[in-house]
Motif scaffolding. Structure first.
Motif, PDB file in Angstrom:
ATOM      1  N   ALA A  98       0.830  -1.207   0.000  1.00 58.80           N
ATOM      2  CA  ALA A  98       0.000   0.000   0.000  1.00 58.80           C
ATOM      3  C   ALA A  98       0.862   1.254   0.000  1.00 58.80           C
ATOM      4  O   ALA A  98       0.607   2.201  -0.757  1.00 58.80           O
ATOM      5  CB  ALA A  98      -0.925  -0.007   1.216  1.00 58.80           C
ATOM      6  N   CYS A  99       1.888   1.270   0.845  1.00 58.33           N
ATOM      7  CA  CYS A  99       2.774   2.443   0.906  1.00 58.33           C
ATOM      8  C   CYS A  99       3.483   2.666  -0.431  1.00 58.33           C
ATOM      9  O   CYS A  99       3.589   3.805  -0.911  1.00 58.33           O
ATOM     10  CB  CYS A  99       3.797   2.259   2.025  1.00 58.33           C
ATOM     11  SG  CYS A  99       3.118   2.408   3.696  1.00 58.33           S
ATOM     12  N   ARG A 101       2.496   1.940  -3.297  1.00 61.84           N
ATOM     13  CA  ARG A 101       1.557   2.373  -4.342  1.00 61.84           C
ATOM     14  C   ARG A 101       1.023   3.782  -4.063  1.00 61.84           C
ATOM     15  O   ARG A 101       0.108   4.237  -4.733  1.00 61.84           O
ATOM     16  CB  ARG A 101       0.392   1.390  -4.453  1.00 61.84           C
ATOM     17  CG  ARG A 101       0.811   0.016  -4.954  1.00 61.84           C
ATOM     18  CD  ARG A 101      -0.343  -0.958  -4.958  1.00 61.84           C
ATOM     19  NE  ARG A 101      -1.354  -0.622  -5.956  1.00 61.84           N
ATOM     20  CZ  ARG A 101      -2.524  -1.232  -6.058  1.00 61.84           C
ATOM     21  NH1 ARG A 101      -2.840  -2.203  -5.213  1.00 61.84           N
ATOM     22  NH2 ARG A 101      -3.387  -0.871  -6.980  1.00 61.84           N
ATOM     23  N   GLY A 102       1.600   4.455  -3.072  1.00 58.17           N
ATOM     24  CA  GLY A 102       1.191   5.825  -2.767  1.00 58.17           C
ATOM     25  C   GLY A 102      -0.094   5.918  -1.984  1.00 58.17           C
ATOM     26  O   GLY A 102      -0.777   6.941  -2.020  1.00 58.17           O
ATOM     27  N   ARG A 103      -0.437   4.854  -1.236  1.00 55.93           N
ATOM     28  CA  ARG A 103      -1.650   4.837  -0.421  1.00 55.93           C
ATOM     29  C   ARG A 103      -1.296   4.483   1.024  1.00 55.93           C
ATOM     30  O   ARG A 103      -1.749   3.481   1.567  1.00 55.93           O
ATOM     31  CB  ARG A 103      -2.649   3.819  -0.975  1.00 55.93           C
ATOM     32  CG  ARG A 103      -3.052   4.093  -2.423  1.00 55.93           C
ATOM     33  CD  ARG A 103      -3.847   2.925  -2.986  1.00 55.93           C
ATOM     34  NE  ARG A 103      -4.177   3.143  -4.396  1.00 55.93           N
ATOM     35  CZ  ARG A 103      -4.710   2.214  -5.183  1.00 55.93           C
ATOM     36  NH1 ARG A 103      -4.971   1.003  -4.695  1.00 55.93           N
ATOM     37  NH2 ARG A 103      -4.980   2.470  -6.451  1.00 55.93           N
ATOM     38  N   TRP A 105      -2.226   5.508   3.821  1.00 55.42           N
ATOM     39  CA  TRP A 105      -3.338   5.431   4.780  1.00 55.42           C
ATOM     40  C   TRP A 105      -3.932   4.024   4.838  1.00 55.42           C
ATOM     41  O   TRP A 105      -4.728   3.730   5.721  1.00 55.42           O
ATOM     42  CB  TRP A 105      -4.424   6.443   4.431  1.00 55.42           C
ATOM     43  CG  TRP A 105      -4.822   6.459   2.997  1.00 55.42           C
ATOM     44  CD1 TRP A 105      -5.795   5.709   2.391  1.00 55.42           C
ATOM     45  CD2 TRP A 105      -4.250   7.258   1.956  1.00 55.42           C
ATOM     46  NE1 TRP A 105      -5.871   5.992   1.050  1.00 55.42           N
ATOM     47  CE2 TRP A 105      -4.943   6.945   0.751  1.00 55.42           C
ATOM     48  CE3 TRP A 105      -3.240   8.213   1.908  1.00 55.42           C
ATOM     49  CZ2 TRP A 105      -4.626   7.548  -0.457  1.00 55.42           C
ATOM     50  CZ3 TRP A 105      -2.932   8.813   0.694  1.00 55.42           C
ATOM     51  CH2 TRP A 105      -3.622   8.476  -0.468  1.00 55.42           C
ATOM     52  N   TYR A 106      -3.521   3.128   3.934  1.00 52.57           N
ATOM     53  CA  TYR A 106      -3.911   1.728   3.996  1.00 52.57           C
ATOM     54  C   TYR A 106      -2.763   0.839   4.475  1.00 52.57           C
ATOM     55  O   TYR A 106      -2.834  -0.382   4.323  1.00 52.57           O
ATOM     56  CB  TYR A 106      -4.349   1.220   2.618  1.00 52.57           C
ATOM     57  CG  TYR A 106      -5.596   1.855   2.062  1.00 52.57           C
ATOM     58  CD1 TYR A 106      -6.699   2.091   2.872  1.00 52.57           C
ATOM     59  CD2 TYR A 106      -5.687   2.197   0.710  1.00 52.57           C
ATOM     60  CE1 TYR A 106      -7.852   2.670   2.357  1.00 52.57           C
ATOM     61  CE2 TYR A 106      -6.840   2.771   0.187  1.00 52.57           C
ATOM     62  CZ  TYR A 106      -7.914   3.006   1.011  1.00 52.57           C
ATOM     63  OH  TYR A 106      -9.053   3.566   0.501  1.00 52.57           O
ATOM     64  N   CYS A 107      -1.721   1.410   5.025  1.00 48.68           N
ATOM     65  CA  CYS A 107      -0.507   0.661   5.392  1.00 48.68           C
ATOM     66  C   CYS A 107      -0.860  -0.658   6.076  1.00 48.68           C
ATOM     67  O   CYS A 107      -1.643  -0.705   7.036  1.00 48.68           O
ATOM     68  CB  CYS A 107       0.370   1.503   6.307  1.00 48.68           C
ATOM     69  SG  CYS A 107       1.885   0.665   6.819  1.00 48.68           S
ATOM     70  N   ASN A 173     -12.244  12.202   4.173  1.00 50.72           N
ATOM     71  CA  ASN A 173     -11.322  11.396   3.369  1.00 50.72           C
ATOM     72  C   ASN A 173     -12.059  10.295   2.606  1.00 50.72           C
ATOM     73  O   ASN A 173     -11.951  10.207   1.386  1.00 50.72           O
ATOM     74  CB  ASN A 173     -10.247  10.767   4.266  1.00 50.72           C
ATOM     75  CG  ASN A 173      -9.353  11.798   4.924  1.00 50.72           C
ATOM     76  OD1 ASN A 173      -9.139  12.885   4.393  1.00 50.72           O
ATOM     77  ND2 ASN A 173      -8.818  11.465   6.086  1.00 50.72           N
ATOM     78  N   THR A 174     -12.800   9.443   3.319  1.00 47.64           N
ATOM     79  CA  THR A 174     -13.448   8.305   2.670  1.00 47.64           C
ATOM     80  C   THR A 174     -14.669   8.740   1.866  1.00 47.64           C
ATOM     81  O   THR A 174     -14.833   8.356   0.701  1.00 47.64           O
ATOM     82  CB  THR A 174     -13.873   7.258   3.713  1.00 47.64           C
ATOM     83  OG1 THR A 174     -12.819   7.041   4.645  1.00 47.64           O
ATOM     84  CG2 THR A 174     -14.237   5.948   3.041  1.00 47.64           C
ATOM     85  N   LYS A 302     -18.275   1.937   0.638  1.00 45.31           N
ATOM     86  CA  LYS A 302     -16.927   1.970   1.185  1.00 45.31           C
ATOM     87  C   LYS A 302     -16.924   1.648   2.677  1.00 45.31           C
ATOM     88  O   LYS A 302     -17.896   1.896   3.386  1.00 45.31           O
ATOM     89  CB  LYS A 302     -16.306   3.362   0.999  1.00 45.31           C
ATOM     90  CG  LYS A 302     -16.167   3.819  -0.440  1.00 45.31           C
ATOM     91  CD  LYS A 302     -15.507   5.192  -0.490  1.00 45.31           C
ATOM     92  CE  LYS A 302     -15.254   5.658  -1.906  1.00 45.31           C
ATOM     93  NZ  LYS A 302     -14.549   6.969  -1.914  1.00 45.31           N
ATOM     94  N   ASP A 308      -9.431   6.651   7.069  1.00 51.26           N
ATOM     95  CA  ASP A 308      -8.453   6.713   5.971  1.00 51.26           C
ATOM     96  C   ASP A 308      -7.475   7.864   6.175  1.00 51.26           C
ATOM     97  O   ASP A 308      -7.098   8.578   5.232  1.00 51.26           O
ATOM     98  CB  ASP A 308      -9.157   6.844   4.617  1.00 51.26           C
ATOM     99  CG  ASP A 308      -9.870   5.555   4.215  1.00 51.26           C
ATOM    100  OD1 ASP A 308      -9.499   4.489   4.745  1.00 51.26           O
ATOM    101  OD2 ASP A 308     -10.800   5.614   3.396  1.00 51.26           O
TER     102      ASP A 308
END
Length: 361
Positions: A98-99, A101-103, A105-107, A173-174, A302, A308
Motif C-alpha cells: 500500500a505504501c 503504491r502511494g496509499r 493510509w492503507y498501510c 477522506n473516505t 466503502k 483513511d
C-alpha cells in the motif's frame, strides 16, 4: 533504566479494569517513551476489556492520547525530547504494497514499539492498538508520535488518536464530502458526531443526524447537524429522502455498523451516492439483499479504517483548525476524570451519557 508507573489493565475477560503498577522498559533504537497528559476513553478499550478484539490478556488499555516525549531511542529521528505529540496507531512503514503504491493510509504493516511493557512480576502486557496510554507513561514506536502545536489542550487533541479522527476522516477522506453536498449520519456517538463535524467543515449544505436518543441528537446539532431524525418513531429512509428533495443524500455514513443500519444507509442515498461504513460490525453479522439493488443504485460502497487518515498529514491540520476556532473539537470532551475512574467511565459510555470521558494526568 526501567521505570515503574501506574497503568490501567484488563487482566481477564469481562472483569473490571484495575489500576496497577506497570514497568516501562528502556526504549529500543526506534522507540520513544511518552509522558501521557490526557487519554480519551474509547469504546474500543471496552471491547478489549470484554475480549472482543482478541484474548491476549492482560491488556494495557488506552490509545486516544497526547503527551510529551520524555526519552528517545538511539536511532530516533522523527521526534525530539520535549515535543508535544498526539499518539496514533497508523505508524506507516513506507515499505508495504500500500505504501509503495502511494496509499500509506492503507498501510498493512504499521510500526509498534520493540520493547514490551510488563507488570511488576514480569508478565508482558498487550497495549491497546499498540499504544497502551491509560498510564503515566508509555513506550511506542517513534512514528506513532505526531508532533502538533504545543499550545493545544491535550485532553481535546488527543481524541484525534482514534474516534474523532475515524469520524472526521469517514466524511472528509473516505466519503469525500464537498461543498453543497447532502450528508446523513446514522449513529450520533463520538464517531458519528465527528463525521457530522467533518461534513460541516467540508461545507455540506444539508447534514442529517439519525439516532434513537434525543440527547445524542442535541449533541449532533451542536456539532453541525442541520436536521435530526429520531429513528425510534420516524422511518429514517423516508425522512432522509423528504429532507433531500425526494432523492436521498449524496453521502450516508453508518457509524453504528449493524446490518439494519447499513441497509438504511444504502437506501437513504441518492442514485450514484456514497455509503461509508465506519461503525465496526461483529464477525457474525450478515447482510442479505437483492443483487439487482446494488447494480441499479450505482455509486460507491466503502468502509473507512481510521478515517483513511495519514496522521502526519491530518493531525497538525486539524489541530490548527481547532486552535483557529473552525473545528469545535472541545465539544467532544464531556468530562475530565482521574486515572482510577476508567471503569466508571465505561459505565457512562455504555449508558450513552457522554461523548468522551477523558483521563487527565
Amino acid at each position: 533504566m526501567t521505570q515503574t508507573v501506574r497503568g490501567v489493565i484488563a487482566r481477564t475477560k469481562d472483569a473490571a479494569v484495575e489500576l496497577v503498577d506497570i514497568v516501562i522498559p528502556d526504549p529500543g533504537p526506534h522507540d520513544v517513551i511518552v509522558t501521557i497528559q490526557a487519554c480519551g476513553v474509547c469504546h474500543t478499550d471496552l471491547t478489549y476489556r470484554d475480549g472482543g478484539i482478541n484474548d491476549e490478556f492482560p491488556f494495557l488499555l488506552g490509545h486516544e492520547a497526547a503527551g510529551i516525549v520524555e526519552t528517545i531511542g538511539d536511532a530516533v529521528t522523527h521526534v525530539s525530547v520535549g515535543d508535544f505529540v498526539v499518539l496514533n496507531w497508523r505508524a506507516v512503514c513506507g515499505e508495504c504494497r500500500a505504501c509503495k503504491r502511494g496509499r500509506p493510509w492503507y498501510c498493512f504493516d504499521t510500526h509498534n514499539a520493540s520493547k514490551k511493557m510488563t507488570l511488576t512480576d514480569g508478565t508482558e502486557l498487550t497495549p491497546a492498538l499498540g499504544i497502551g496510554s491509560f498510564a503515566d507513561k508509555t513506550v511506542v514506536h517513534e512514528k506513532q508520535c505526531t508532533q502538533v502545536d504545543p499550545t493545544a489542550d491535550p485532553a481535546v487533541v488527543g481524541l484525534l488518536g482514534c474516534g474523532v479522527m475515524a469520524g472526521l476522516g469517514a466524511a472528509v477522506n473516505t466519503g469525500n464530502v464537498g461543498r453543497g453536498d447532502s450528508v446523513a449520519v446514522i449513529g450520533c456517538g463520538g464517531v458519528g458526531d465527528a463525521a457530522i463535524a467533518g461534513a460541516a467543515l467540508a461545507g455540506a449544505s444539508v447534514i442529517i443526524a439519525i439516532d434513537r436518543d434525543d440527547t445524542k441528537l442535541a449533541w449532533a446539532k451542536e456539532l453541525g447537524a442541520t436536521h435530526t431524525i429520531n429513528a425510534s418513531h420516524t422511518a429514517p429512509i423516508d425522512a432522509v429522502k423528504e429532507l433531500t428533495g425526494g432523492h436521498g443524500a449524496d453521502v450516508v455514513i453508518d457509524a453504528v455498523g449493524r446490518p439494519e443500519t447499513w441497509k438504511q444507509a444504502f437506501y437513504s442515498r441518492d442514485l450514484a451516492g456514497t455509503v461509508v461504513l465506519v461503525g465496526v460490525p461483529t464477525p457474525n453479522m450478515r447482510v442479505e439483499m437483492p443483487l439487482l439493488d446494488f447494480f441499479s443504485h450505482g455509486g460507491s460502497l466503502k468502509s473507512s479504517w481510521y478515517g483513511d487518515c495519514l496522521p502526519e498529514r491530518d493531525f497538525p491540520t486539524l489541530v490548527e483548525l481547532y486552535i483557529q476556532g473552525r473545528l469545535p473539537l472541545e465539544k467532544f470532551v464531556t468530562e475530565r476524570i482521574d486515572l482510577g475512574d476508567v471503569e466508571k467511565a465505561f459505565d457512562r459510555m455504555h449508558a450513552g451519557e457522554v461523548l468522551r470521558s477523558v483521563v487527565v494526568l
